[in-house]
Design an enzyme around this catalytic site. Structure first.
Site, PDB file in Angstrom:
ATOM      1  N   CYS A 134       1.116  -1.334   0.262  1.00  0.00           N
ATOM      2  CA  CYS A 134      -0.041   0.425   0.133  1.00  0.00           C
ATOM      3  C   CYS A 134       0.637   1.160   0.034  1.00  0.00           C
ATOM      4  CB  CYS A 134      -1.193   0.127   1.306  1.00  0.00           C
ATOM      5  SG  CYS A 134      -1.847   1.506   1.131  1.00  0.00           S
ATOM      6  N   CYS A 137      -0.846   4.020   2.274  1.00  0.00           N
ATOM      7  CA  CYS A 137      -0.360   3.859   4.127  1.00  0.00           C
ATOM      8  C   CYS A 137       1.371   4.265   4.198  1.00  0.00           C
ATOM      9  CB  CYS A 137      -0.582   2.299   3.861  1.00  0.00           C
ATOM     10  SG  CYS A 137      -1.943   2.100   3.390  1.00  0.00           S
ATOM     11  N   ASP A 138       1.994   3.471   3.270  1.00  0.00           N
ATOM     12  CA  ASP A 138       3.644   4.049   3.441  1.00  0.00           C
ATOM     13  C   ASP A 138       4.568   4.074   3.004  1.00  0.00           C
ATOM     14  OD1 ASP A 138       2.512   1.256   5.666  1.00  0.00           O
ATOM     15  OD2 ASP A 138       2.749   0.288   4.089  1.00  0.00           O
TER      16      ASP A 138
END
Length: 307
Positions: A134, A137-138
């Site tokens: 992701c 997300c990261d």
């Protein structure tokens, strides 16, 4: 204690929420079950720009929030619970939850799919420590660093472009010598100075100490093996359907996706499937929404026919 419904929907992604909106609006006695939070995989997408009605694009999270609000408007009951097993052998379909059993005349399976893993050494060891599925997300964790991105489809290319907001370099590693992504995404990626393509190659190992510091890359044509110094490895090589809880109750294709007809009905009458969990040529929000609407309509017809 056993509760009975006209329809139980399993999964609250775009397909499940759409099915919920349609069945609740049709005044069926319906329940939507979701193991996590409503939204599905699309929630982590930074930008959805090909869903009709949003000319400027919209984040996956906001789109799903709007769908959930619309479902609430029609008083769709949504319960956070995991389906442990099912029994579709009788006229009333049985759903087993951790604390009780439910029955319904119709079921709509909309459990989606999850990212496919590479299955190489280091992948599980470094998941959450440099291995990610992701970018939204990261990605911010890798500001000013170099990362690898594995894959050549729409998700891999779009997410790689997103990563360039933060990182200095994205090495897109693809086993072929051309991308499979939509042409407009290819054009953007090929024109991006922060993206370097590693063609005809696969990742054979992910290395590191406490965190990822390199990936081993093998050229599938020459056999040459080399290490690429990166701080993270993002993987987008397809999806695996979330069908484990179903056992052998429904027919699947070789990849494990549920087989349906044009009415979204599975191999068991009264059990329908919608969205990424079913065998289909395209897995997008728009197709999931269409699947969910068809499945709900056909489930309503099934209930009204008294089958």
């Amino acid at each position: 204690m056993e509760s009975s419904y006209d329809c139980i929907i399993i999964g609250a992604g775009p397909a499940g929420l759409t099915a919920g909106i349609y069945t609740a609006r049709a005044r069926l006695k319906v329940l939507l079950l979701e193991k996590f939070a409503p939204g599905g995989q699309i929630q982590v997408s930074d930008l959805v720009e090909n869903y009709p009605g949003f000319p400027e694009g919209i984040s996956g999270a906001e789109l799903m929030e709007r769908m959930a609000e619309q479902a609430k408007r029609f008083e769709l009951p949504i319960e956070s619970s995991e389906v442990v097993s099912v029994d579709f052998s009788g006229p009333l379909k049985k759903i087993v939850l951790p604390d009780r059993q439910l029955t319904a005349r119709t079921i709509i399976v909309a459990t989606g799919a999850q990212p496919r893993q590479l299955g190489v050494p280091g992948e599980n060891v470094f998941t959450g420590k440099g291995v990610s599925f992701c970018a939204t997300c990261d990605g911010p964790f890798y500001r000013g660093k170099s990362v690898a991105a594995v894959g050549g489809g729409d998700s891999a290319v779009q997410e790689s472009i997103f990563l360039t907001r933060f990182v200095d370099r994205v090495y897109v590693i693809h086993r072929r010598n051309e991308l499979r992504a939509a042409r407009i995404l290819q054009e953007r990626a090929l024109a991006n100075p922060k993206i370097t393509f590693v063609w005809d190659s696969v990742v054979t190992e992910i290395k590191g100490d406490n965190d990822v510091n390199a990936v081993t890359v093998k050229n599938v044509k020459t056999g040459e093996v080399s290490d690429l110094a990166v701080s993270g490895c993002f993987i987008w090589v397809g999806t695996v359907p979330n069908t484990g809880f179903l056992g052998d109750s429904l027919a699947k294709n070789k990849a494990g996706f549920l087989i349906t007809d044009q009415r979204m009905q599975t191999s068991v009458p009264g059990v329908f499937a919608a969205g990424d969990v079913r065998e289909t040529v395209l897995r997008q929000v728009s197709t999931a929404v269409g699947d969910g609407a068809i499945a709900a309509f056909c489930a309503e017809q099934y209930v009204e026919a008294g089958k």
